[in-house]
Design an enzyme around this catalytic site. Sequence first.
Site, mmCIF file in Angstrom:
data_model
loop_
_atom_site.group_PDB
_atom_site.id
_atom_site.type_symbol
_atom_site.label_atom_id
_atom_site.label_comp_id
_atom_site.label_asym_id
_atom_site.label_seq_id
_atom_site.Cartn_x
_atom_site.Cartn_y
_atom_site.Cartn_z
ATOM 1 N N GLY A 312 0.785 -1.222 0.000
ATOM 2 C CA GLY A 312 0.000 0.000 0.000
ATOM 3 C C GLY A 312 0.816 1.271 0.000
ATOM 4 C CB SER A 313 -0.143 4.607 1.287
ATOM 5 O OG SER A 313 -1.359 4.639 0.581
ATOM 6 C CB THR A 314 4.555 1.569 3.059
ATOM 7 O OG1 THR A 314 4.406 0.431 2.195
ATOM 8 C CG2 THR A 314 3.715 1.370 4.309
ATOM 9 C CE LYS A 316 -0.463 6.881 -1.607
ATOM 10 N NZ LYS A 316 -1.684 7.284 -0.893
#
Length: 592
Positions: A312-314, A316
Amino acid sequence: MIRTPLRPLARILEARAKGENPDAIERENKRLRHEKMRDQARVRAEGRLLVLGVVFCAAFAVVGVRMGLLAGSVPSEPRATAPGASIVAQRADIVDRNGNILATNLATHSLYAQPPLMIDPKAVARELARIFPDLDEARMVKDFTGSRKFVWIKKKISPEQMQRVHDIGDPGLSFGPREMRLYPNGALAAHILGGAGFGREGVQSAEVIGVAGVERYFDDYLRDPANGGQPLRLSLDLTVQAAVERVLAGGMKLMNAKGAAAILMDVHSGEILSMVSLPDFDPNERPRQLVKGDPSDSPLFNRAVQGVYELGSTFKTLTLSQALEEGIVTPNTMIDTKGPLVWGRFRIHDFHNYGSSLSVTTVLVKSSNIGTARIAQRIGGERQRAFLSRLGLLDPSPVELVEAAGAKPLLPANWSELSTMTISYGHGVSTSPLNLAAAYSTIANGGRLVRPTLRAGGGRLGERVISEETSRQIRKMLREVVVHGTASFGEVPGYRVGGKTGTADKPKPTGGYYDKKVIATFASMFPAEAPQYVLIVTLDEPQDTTGPKPRRTAGWTAVPVAAEIIRRAAPLLGLRPEIEQAPGFGVTLTAN
């Protein structure tokens, strides 16, 4: 032998000529002969007595030496021996970074039967079933009364069990010496240690070999006599490992998660101080592998290393790090976040509507998928893939576990522009939490590549991936995520924590994604301004049910668990909390 005549003719003729008696000559010769025979007999007797005396003296000397040796030795019960070469080899201990025992050896016994020597096989089977409830009495009766000459009953027994078997008193039951592997801390660090078992076996000895984890990876070292019994020293801290396991187990239960993983790593050396995968097992009684169903349901499955997930957004953080490093953006560059972002028949949405534009810093703080995807478009797929590869996210982890080599990240077959956008926020590529920990350590330590290791003192920094300035900017942004963004529950008083949340829909085995199942991850570092440690916490299918509606995002599930781990582990790691000055506190100078 030539004998001298008793009546020599020459002497007889001479004696008669002189008028002497010839019989006197015969008597004299007999006397001389008898004296010679007597002397020869005496010499033979004296020689025999001398030889006999020497033999007796040697025998008494041997007996005396043996008695002296027995008097100076430790008494022990005699054991029956069997021919054959010994295959028992002392296995070195495994210790943590502080010398605490993680794995050692224990002398025990095995139990076997020789049915031809048994007096009452049925009674023996009945008594053994009482001592060992897991044994089948009917099967033992069949084995003992059949044609078999030898039957293994138990490979390892305790001293108490040995005494109870001894009390049965049947000559057909025998014991063999064994050296078994003992893990005195039970399930603690089970997935790292792995476990050991018997290799080649004999009645009088057995070979202990590693079957998983570091026991198998370092099997040659642990069995090598040339090491002089020196223990294998791991980078783990037993106290920290126990604290992390306890908190993670509690968080997994509170968040109703199916499984969990946590990794605590030194950002400067890559040394793993704690690595936990739940559910776990006791390596003293290692369970069997699952033969059907999902392999990840097995307690033997190491979620921190073998589990490959969309995190997921890790991701980013990684996308913004590359964009800053290559000069594509600055922390204050404004990014178009009007949504949805349409690419063909696909639409990319944000969790909330964040307006028409956000700064790069706010894109990370608010966790905007649209903003991150637009930045990834500027980077391009080829450069994105090369950067992630340099961070080690596209290859199996090099950590010293045999299971790591088989945990290959899942990559898109075609790294298209759409893949570039989705991978920028952690969808479309699956990798392990340990790989993510190494990547975040690289970003946290000033930009030098980190390779995870379980050997104490075995870590070293690699090539530079990003500049120190880029690292400083990213650390500042990650701190803002905790202070003002999606990881606000990650704030720990006295320890400035920075980090990024990641919530990814869980893929179905048949394709597509579940609607209400996620992988929640929080990748954190502390202290944020000069990080020393990175902590990754991943929960499989978490669900916070304390509110009116179930909440599954990482900010509600993984972040509070990670915060509690930091609160418990940081003091154990020797980090002093910062004392925040209360408002109005201080010394005021006044004039007389």
